[in-house]
Scaffold this motif. Structure first.
Motif, short mmCIF file in Angstrom:
data_model
loop_
_atom_site.label_atom_id
_atom_site.label_comp_id
_atom_site.label_asym_id
_atom_site.label_seq_id
_atom_site.Cartn_x
_atom_site.Cartn_y
_atom_site.Cartn_z
N SER A 31 0.82 -1.21 0.00
CA SER A 31 0.00 0.00 0.00
C SER A 31 0.86 1.26 0.00
O SER A 31 0.53 2.25 -0.68
CB SER A 31 -0.93 0.01 1.22
OG SER A 31 -1.82 -1.07 1.15
N TRP A 32 1.96 1.22 0.75
CA TRP A 32 2.86 2.38 0.78
C TRP A 32 3.46 2.64 -0.61
O TRP A 32 3.49 3.77 -1.08
CB TRP A 32 3.99 2.16 1.79
CG TRP A 32 5.04 3.21 1.67
CD1 TRP A 32 5.00 4.48 2.17
CD2 TRP A 32 6.28 3.10 0.95
NE1 TRP A 32 6.14 5.16 1.80
CE2 TRP A 32 6.94 4.34 1.06
CE3 TRP A 32 6.88 2.08 0.23
CZ2 TRP A 32 8.18 4.58 0.47
CZ3 TRP A 32 8.11 2.31 -0.36
CH2 TRP A 32 8.75 3.56 -0.23
N SER A 35 0.99 4.19 -2.89
CA SER A 35 0.78 5.60 -2.57
C SER A 35 1.90 6.46 -3.14
O SER A 35 1.65 7.55 -3.68
CB SER A 35 0.69 5.79 -1.05
OG SER A 35 -0.37 5.04 -0.53
N ILE A 58 -4.06 3.85 0.16
CA ILE A 58 -3.81 3.60 1.59
C ILE A 58 -4.83 2.62 2.17
O ILE A 58 -4.47 1.72 2.93
CB ILE A 58 -3.82 4.92 2.40
CG1 ILE A 58 -2.59 5.77 2.04
CG2 ILE A 58 -3.87 4.65 3.90
CD1 ILE A 58 -2.65 7.20 2.56
#
Length: 179
Positions: A31-32, A35, A58
């Motif tokens: 997810s990071w 992003s 996120i």
């Protein structure tokens, strides 16, 4: 504190993919990276609310803090329904402002009609492919050789930029398989 302690499970929930250093990647790391990709793509999509795309990146796998990760090639409708049920139950425990925003984002992501939802979904697929290419070939399962050549093709067709990026990732995959 309780909300964060549940969400923290994503740091400990591993995906089937490995990092370049040879350990399983966590869902939170996926997810990071998504992003970060969205942040770097903001100039390619000036018509999109990139902050909304980043929010989608996120939160998109928060259901996996309740169910664990099931690789896309193993996930079925029953898995998806259970994850959504648990996720929406958890969301209903949040303060109403956040619960409402999350529900709206999840519905938008599910429908994939807005530019933001399309960009988020493309990034989700592309990040997984990039990470596979960064991991050691010995960590790939047999089905991933073909999978890495075709996955996410359908998610990028709305954008020349993302279609070109997908092609570069495919070239990287082919190069990796030649090793």
């Amino acid at each position: 504190m309780e909300t964060l302690s549940i969400a923290e499970n994503l740091k400990n929930t591993t995906r089937h993919c490995y990092t370049s250093k040879g350990r399983h990647e966590s869902v939170a790391e996926h997810s990071w990276m998504m992003s970060l990709m969205a942040f770097f793509m903001q100039d390619e999509f000036p018509e999109a609310d990139i902050n909304k795309v980043i929010k989608m990146c996120i939160i998109h796998d928060l259901g996996e803090c309740l169910t664990g990760d099931i690789p896309v090639f193993d996930k079925n409708a029953t898995h998806e329904e259970k994850e959504e049920e648990l996720l929406y139950h958890w969301i209903s425990s949040l303060p109403s402002t956040y619960a409402g925003e999350m529900r709206e984002l999840y519905e938008e992501m599910k429908e994939r009609k807005t530019i933001e939802a399309k960009v988020y979904k493309a990034i989700d697929g592309l990040e997984a492919l990039i990470q596979h290419n960064l991991s050691d070939l010995s960590t790939w399962t047999p089905n991933e050789y073909d999978f890495n050549l075709v996955y996410a093709d359908d998610k990028v067709t709305f954008s020349h930029y993302l279609t070109s990026l997908r092609e570069e990732i495919r070239k990287d995959t082919l190069k990796k398989m030649e090793q």
